[in-house]
Scaffold this motif. Structure first.
Motif, PDB file in Angstrom:
ATOM      1  N   LEU A  19      18.223   6.443   2.464  1.00 34.39           N
ATOM      2  CA  LEU A  19      17.161   7.289   2.987  1.00 34.39           C
ATOM      3  C   LEU A  19      16.117   6.416   3.681  1.00 34.39           C
ATOM      4  O   LEU A  19      15.637   5.449   3.114  1.00 34.39           O
ATOM      5  N   LYS A  20      15.772   6.756   4.918  1.00 31.43           N
ATOM      6  CA  LYS A  20      14.813   5.978   5.696  1.00 31.43           C
ATOM      7  C   LYS A  20      13.460   6.676   5.738  1.00 31.43           C
ATOM      8  O   LYS A  20      13.369   7.892   5.937  1.00 31.43           O
ATOM      9  N   LEU A  21      12.410   5.872   5.594  1.00 29.63           N
ATOM     10  CA  LEU A  21      11.057   6.419   5.566  1.00 29.63           C
ATOM     11  C   LEU A  21      10.709   7.140   6.866  1.00 29.63           C
ATOM     12  O   LEU A  21      10.041   8.180   6.844  1.00 29.63           O
ATOM     13  N   LYS A  22      11.155   6.604   8.012  1.00 32.54           N
ATOM     14  CA  LYS A  22      10.756   7.191   9.300  1.00 32.54           C
ATOM     15  C   LYS A  22      11.214   8.648   9.433  1.00 32.54           C
ATOM     16  O   LYS A  22      10.497   9.484  10.006  1.00 32.54           O
ATOM     17  N   TRP A  23      12.389   8.967   8.878  1.00 29.62           N
ATOM     18  CA  TRP A  23      12.872  10.342   8.961  1.00 29.62           C
ATOM     19  C   TRP A  23      12.121  11.251   7.990  1.00 29.62           C
ATOM     20  O   TRP A  23      11.884  12.434   8.278  1.00 29.62           O
ATOM     21  N   LEU A  24      11.731  10.690   6.852  1.00 31.28           N
ATOM     22  CA  LEU A  24      10.935  11.457   5.888  1.00 31.28           C
ATOM     23  C   LEU A  24       9.571  11.805   6.500  1.00 31.28           C
ATOM     24  O   LEU A  24       9.071  12.923   6.366  1.00 31.28           O
ATOM     25  N   LEU A  25       8.987  10.832   7.215  1.00 33.20           N
ATOM     26  CA  LEU A  25       7.681  11.039   7.852  1.00 33.20           C
ATOM     27  C   LEU A  25       7.781  12.045   8.994  1.00 33.20           C
ATOM     28  O   LEU A  25       6.890  12.893   9.153  1.00 33.20           O
ATOM     29  N   LEU A  26       8.853  11.973   9.780  1.00 34.26           N
ATOM     30  CA  LEU A  26       9.027  12.922  10.888  1.00 34.26           C
ATOM     31  C   LEU A  26       9.210  14.342  10.359  1.00 34.26           C
ATOM     32  O   LEU A  26       8.634  15.293  10.898  1.00 34.26           O
ATOM     33  N   GLY A  27       9.982  14.486   9.298  1.00 34.13           N
ATOM     34  CA  GLY A  27      10.155  15.795   8.688  1.00 34.13           C
ATOM     35  C   GLY A  27       8.845  16.353   8.166  1.00 34.13           C
ATOM     36  O   GLY A  27       8.538  17.541   8.353  1.00 34.13           O
ATOM     37  N   SER A  28       8.051  15.491   7.536  1.00 30.33           N
ATOM     38  CA  SER A  28       6.746  15.908   7.014  1.00 30.33           C
ATOM     39  C   SER A  28       5.820  16.340   8.145  1.00 30.33           C
ATOM     40  O   SER A  28       5.092  17.326   8.024  1.00 30.33           O
ATOM     41  N   LEU A  29       5.868  15.612   9.275  1.00 29.85           N
ATOM     42  CA  LEU A  29       5.038  15.956  10.436  1.00 29.85           C
ATOM     43  C   LEU A  29       5.416  17.322  10.990  1.00 29.85           C
ATOM     44  O   LEU A  29       4.543  18.161  11.274  1.00 29.85           O
ATOM     45  N   LEU A  30       6.708  17.575  11.152  1.00 33.17           N
ATOM     46  CA  LEU A  30       7.166  18.859  11.691  1.00 33.17           C
ATOM     47  C   LEU A  30       6.794  20.023  10.771  1.00 33.17           C
ATOM     48  O   LEU A  30       6.291  21.057  11.228  1.00 33.17           O
ATOM     49  N   ALA A  31       7.035  19.844   9.466  1.00 27.64           N
ATOM     50  CA  ALA A  31       6.741  20.910   8.502  1.00 27.64           C
ATOM     51  C   ALA A  31       5.243  21.190   8.446  1.00 27.64           C
ATOM     52  O   ALA A  31       4.814  22.352   8.414  1.00 27.64           O
ATOM     53  N   SER A  32       4.437  20.132   8.445  1.00 28.47           N
ATOM     54  CA  SER A  32       2.987  20.288   8.363  1.00 28.47           C
ATOM     55  C   SER A  32       2.424  20.947   9.618  1.00 28.47           C
ATOM     56  O   SER A  32       1.566  21.831   9.534  1.00 28.47           O
ATOM     57  N   THR A  33       2.913  20.518  10.787  1.00 24.52           N
ATOM     58  CA  THR A  33       2.441  21.114  12.043  1.00 24.52           C
ATOM     59  C   THR A  33       2.812  22.590  12.095  1.00 24.52           C
ATOM     60  O   THR A  33       1.980  23.439  12.451  1.00 24.52           O
ATOM     61  N   GLY A  34       4.053  22.902  11.737  1.00 17.82           N
ATOM     62  CA  GLY A  34       4.488  24.291  11.744  1.00 17.82           C
ATOM     63  C   GLY A  34       3.678  25.159  10.796  1.00 17.82           C
ATOM     64  O   GLY A  34       3.230  26.255  11.156  1.00 17.82           O
ATOM     65  N   THR A  35       3.453  24.651   9.583  1.00 20.91           N
ATOM     66  CA  THR A  35       2.669  25.398   8.599  1.00 20.91           C
ATOM     67  C   THR A  35       1.235  25.593   9.075  1.00 20.91           C
ATOM     68  O   THR A  35       0.625  26.651   8.846  1.00 20.91           O
ATOM     69  N   SER A  36       0.684  24.593   9.769  1.00 21.09           N
ATOM     70  CA  SER A  36      -0.705  24.660  10.240  1.00 21.09           C
ATOM     71  C   SER A  36      -0.889  25.619  11.401  1.00 21.09           C
ATOM     72  O   SER A  36      -2.020  25.958  11.751  1.00 21.09           O
ATOM     73  N   PHE A  37       0.216  26.035  12.029  1.00 24.85           N
ATOM     74  CA  PHE A  37       0.137  27.119  12.999  1.00 24.85           C
ATOM     75  C   PHE A  37      -0.090  28.449  12.295  1.00 24.85           C
ATOM     76  O   PHE A  37      -0.706  29.364  12.844  1.00 24.85           O
ATOM     77  N   MET A  38       0.407  28.553  11.061  1.00 28.24           N
ATOM     78  CA  MET A  38       0.425  29.830  10.357  1.00 28.24           C
ATOM     79  C   MET A  38      -0.830  30.108   9.540  1.00 28.24           C
ATOM     80  O   MET A  38      -1.428  31.180   9.636  1.00 28.24           O
ATOM     81  N   TRP A  39      -1.224  29.099   8.686  1.00 27.99           N
ATOM     82  CA  TRP A  39      -2.234  29.436   7.681  1.00 27.99           C
ATOM     83  C   TRP A  39      -3.610  29.803   8.228  1.00 27.99           C
ATOM     84  O   TRP A  39      -4.300  30.645   7.633  1.00 27.99           O
ATOM     85  N   PRO A  40      -4.091  29.230   9.366  1.00 34.66           N
ATOM     86  CA  PRO A  40      -5.427  29.650   9.816  1.00 34.66           C
ATOM     87  C   PRO A  40      -5.479  31.106  10.270  1.00 34.66           C
ATOM     88  O   PRO A  40      -6.545  31.704  10.325  1.00 34.66           O
ATOM     89  N   LEU A  41      -4.305  31.682  10.611  1.00 34.92           N
ATOM     90  CA  LEU A  41      -4.270  33.028  11.171  1.00 34.92           C
ATOM     91  C   LEU A  41      -4.063  34.125  10.143  1.00 34.92           C
ATOM     92  O   LEU A  41      -4.224  35.299  10.463  1.00 34.92           O
ATOM     93  N   THR A  42      -3.705  33.752   8.916  1.00 34.87           N
ATOM     94  CA  THR A  42      -3.283  34.768   7.941  1.00 34.87           C
ATOM     95  C   THR A  42      -4.324  35.862   7.746  1.00 34.87           C
ATOM     96  O   THR A  42      -4.041  37.055   7.915  1.00 34.87           O
ATOM     97  N   THR A  43      -5.541  35.473   7.406  1.00 32.51           N
ATOM     98  CA  THR A  43      -6.596  36.464   7.156  1.00 32.51           C
ATOM     99  C   THR A  43      -6.950  37.225   8.430  1.00 32.51           C
ATOM    100  O   THR A  43      -7.062  38.458   8.426  1.00 32.51           O
ATOM    101  N   VAL A  44      -7.126  36.505   9.550  1.00 30.89           N
ATOM    102  CA  VAL A  44      -7.486  37.136  10.822  1.00 30.89           C
ATOM    103  C   VAL A  44      -6.390  38.099  11.278  1.00 30.89           C
ATOM    104  O   VAL A  44      -6.677  39.221  11.715  1.00 30.89           O
ATOM    105  N   TYR A  45      -5.139  37.668  11.169  1.00 32.08           N
ATOM    106  CA  TYR A  45      -4.017  38.509  11.623  1.00 32.08           C
ATOM    107  C   TYR A  45      -3.934  39.791  10.796  1.00 32.08           C
ATOM    108  O   TYR A  45      -3.753  40.888  11.351  1.00 32.08           O
ATOM    109  N   MET A  46      -4.082  39.660   9.480  1.00 31.87           N
ATOM    110  CA  MET A  46      -3.983  40.847   8.619  1.00 31.87           C
ATOM    111  C   MET A  46      -5.147  41.799   8.858  1.00 31.87           C
ATOM    112  O   MET A  46      -4.974  43.025   8.826  1.00 31.87           O
ATOM    113  N   HIS A  47      -6.328  41.245   9.122  1.00 29.26           N
ATOM    114  CA  HIS A  47      -7.517  42.092   9.286  1.00 29.26           C
ATOM    115  C   HIS A  47      -7.614  42.683  10.700  1.00 29.26           C
ATOM    116  O   HIS A  47      -7.812  43.892  10.870  1.00 29.26           O
ATOM    117  N   ASP A  48      -7.471  41.830  11.729  1.00 30.07           N
ATOM    118  CA  ASP A  48      -7.706  42.264  13.104  1.00 30.07           C
ATOM    119  C   ASP A  48      -6.490  42.904  13.762  1.00 30.07           C
ATOM    120  O   ASP A  48      -6.632  43.802  14.596  1.00 30.07           O
TER     121      ASP A  48
END
Length: 391
Positions: A4-33
């Motif tokens: 297992l290579k660290l660089k692939w673990l870091l890239l996976g973490s970056l993709l997952a974190s970026t994707g999740t960060s698209f979602m969580w700021p909108l949850t309350t606004v999306y449900m309400h507005d």
């Protein structure tokens, strides 16, 4: 078997974190507005999401310790991929919250497994590994929260499409590069698996891990106030939501600047991990205390700076210490426990804060959060010096 290579673990973490960060700021606004649901109902959905993530974190730790890691990691990421694909087409009520919760469940399992896999990296010290994982995750948060405001102006459904694409790439990386032996614990130490899996974490190490997790939970309860009740408090003082959002921009910038510097120090100087995390605890205490007296914007900026420095020091170090103190056979269990402590703080922090504000005041809230962290820190220090003879 490839390592297992660290660089692939870091890239996976970056993709997952970026994707999740698209979602969580909108949850309350999306449900309400967009879905025209009440703010209280949005709060219930977020609470359920956090509770589901607690279950996912436990399951992820169990999988790492007892099951075939590669297979179940792909299943967990696949669960998120399927829920995100369905969100593109079914994003009304109640499909949106149901699919959001399914995505959070799969994500929590995957996140715990990835953090546990980080303990198998042998090319770098565990302190460096967890510092870099934390760094990449926060790069993802900065990118996600920065781009979401631009993308949402065109079509909010684009958020679901982009997040889906990112998790597809995350799944492909996990499938291709996350090479973990069937019996990961045994292979690392070249000992028979039956002996490794009988190995338990020593009692004094368990006590110290519990002390660290108690303090980490107390900090997360206070930290969650920044993400929830503090915005309302600042508005009551005449400070705009835009200025409140700038605090999180500052938080992201400071993390990106400070984390590589801290990793450099870790790599070149011998820093005692317990004293390092203790410094982080103290910085959080000072930051929470400073909020008691905060009445103007620059005071909140001052508090956020101390919170961020404490976060950079504390959050990756808790995971690193949990990995160092736990036995090989129980690394998944205790990495899962770190995730559970964070999720518990995020689940109940806003609710607890709201009750204290309603019954007393914001000043009482910040005082209680400070006392809670002080109390937990004292317990942690006592465990360390009573069981480890001040070493």
């Amino acid at each position: 078997m490839k390592r297992l290579k660290l660089k692939w673990l870091l890239l996976g973490s970056l993709l997952a974190s970026t994707g999740t960060s698209f979602m969580w700021p909108l949850t309350t606004v999306y449900m309400h507005d967009y879905l025209h649901q009440s703010l209280s109902l949005a709060g219930v959905v977020l609470l359920v999401e956090s509770l589901v993530m607690i279950g996912g974190s436990y399951i992820g730790g169990y999988i790492f310790d007892h099951l075939q890691v590669n297979f179940w990691l792909q299943i967990a990421i696949g669960l998120s991929v399927i829920s995100l694909l369905l969100l593109i087409f079914f994003n009304g009520w109640p499909a949106y919250p149901c699919l959001l919760i399914i995505n959070a469940f799969g994500g929590a399992i995957a996140n715990t497994i990835v953090n546990s896999m980080a303990t198998l990296i042998t090319e770098k010290d565990s302190r460096y590994v967890f510092n870099m994982l934390y760094f990449m995750a926060n790069i993802g948060v900065v990118l996600g929260t920065m781009l979401v405001g631009i993308i949402v102006k065109y079509d909010i459904r684009l958020i679901f499409v982009i997040t889906f694409i990112m998790f597809i790439f995350f799944w492909l990386i996990a499938r291709t590069y996350y090479h973990v032996p069937l019996n990961n614990s045994a292979s690392e130490k070249n000992v028979p698996s039956k002996h490794v899996h009988l190995e338990k974490t020593s009692h004094r190490h368990v006590w110290l891990i519990m002390g660290l997790l108690l303090t980490y939970l107390a900090i997360q309860l206070g930290y969650s106030q920044w993400q929830s009740n503090l915005s309302i408090y600042m508005q009551s003082l005449g400070i705009s939501l835009t200025k409140y959002s700038y605090l999180w921009t500052l938080n992201g910038i400071l993390i990106v600047i400070l984390q590589p510097f801290l990793s450099f120090l870790e790599e070149h100087y011998h820093i005692d991990q317990f004293y390092k995390v203790l410094l982080g605890f103290i910085l959080f205490i000072l930051a929470f205390i400073s909020l008691i007296f905060a009445k103007d914007y620059w005071h909140f900026v001052f508090s956020m700076v101390w919170v961020t420095i404490g976060e950079v020091i504390t959050f990756p170090t808790v995971s690193s210490l949990a990995a160092q103190l736990s036995s090989i056979a129980e690394r998944g269990k205790y990495q899962g426990s770190v995730s559970i402590a964070a999720s518990l703080g995020h689940a109940f922090g806003p609710l607890l804060g709201g009750i204290i504000i309603e019954k007393a005041s914001y000043e009482w809230l910040f005082s209680m959060m400070s006392i809670l962290v002080i109390f937990a820190t004292i317990i942690c220090v006592l465990i360390k010096f009573m069981l480890f003879n001040s070493k």
